[in-house]
Write a protein that holds these residues in place. Structure first.
Motif: not given
Lengths: 175, 175
Positions: A74-75, A89, A91, A98
């Motif tokens: 989930k990242e 990064l 999410a 994302g």
């Protein structure tokens, strides 16, 4: 690869026809990933192919590359790319990358400023396409991400070929 | 990173002083690798920093990036880079990259055509610098590789700062 040909020559695209150039990109990626399943190696060359293919078409891409699913699910974490320094990064569910990772659907964004929750790694980016890379078990492995300095940089033709590239990446790479 | 700053701004270098630009590169790499030990993420951004730092100095780099030691030892495999498509595998001892990996010493090559066994990924490359990345146990983890379209593209100043970057990579990355 033909005998006597340098690897760098894969970065030369001579046509001005978008479908033809993107088909050449697909063919070049296939050739380069023959007998090579290391995803870092393959996506590094893929990001170069993407950069030079779009630049040869006079599409003002300012970023072509990959985010991959981090060991913590989930990242997304930054993978190989061409362009300016990028966010490390992202999410799942945040921004265009994302959204593609979470929905497993291509995000074709004509104007990034109109995309809710857009994450600007580069304030100059105007449009973006993000294609999810999903394996046969339905897991998001990562995304292909292309940014453009102009509005409406990408369309349905790009979606078609980048989704083809995504499927090829699943087939050819061990993640 | 300052509040409101985009990651892409790390790719802007404003000085024309080589030492100053390379020191900024080191500082930017340090900032970007704070709290981040994923080597793929860190070297992807490092290859972008290297590209933009040298281009800002009007050094005609045509390739800036990394090869890393393959799971099979004594072989380098292509890592993150900026530039044209590149060779995937290089045996330790072969060419400039292989020499740096095997000898664990920086290779500063003013004219690649005079280097015995030079591997041309790009026939246009004229000079090259390759800096080994060696961990505290004395194992070669990979190399930093920069190619230039001009002869004598790199010198002792580059060696100094790239060796500093190499040490920082060992400190900040989990391979």
């Amino acid at each position: 690869m033909s005998e006597g040909m340098h690897h760098a020559e894969y970065s030369s695209f001579s046509s001005q026809d978008r479908e033809e150039v993107l088909q050449t990109l697909i063919d070049s990626y296939s050739a380069l990933s023959t007998d090579q399943d290391n995803w870092i190696c393959n996506l590094s060359n893929a990001s170069s192919l993407l950069w030079h293919a779009y630049r040869s078409l006079n599409v003002n891409v300012n970023w072509t590359g990959f985010y991959v699913t981090n060991v913590e699910d989930k990242e997304l974490i930054l993978g190989p790319f061409q362009g300016k320094v990028a966010c490390q990064l992202i999410a799942f569910g945040r921004g265009v990358c994302g959204a593609a990772a979470e929905s497993q659907e291509t995000q074709l964004v004509k104007d990034v400023n109109k995309f809710p929750g857009h994450i600007a790694c580069d304030g100059e980016t105007k449009s973006e396409i993000v294609v999810p890379i999903v394996n046969e078990q339905g897991k998001t492995l990562g995304v292909i991400d292309l940014d453009c300095l102009d509005y409406e940089g990408f369309g349905e033709v790009d979606k078609k070929y980048l989704e083809e590239l995504s499927r090829l990446i699943v087939k050819t790479c061990k993640f």
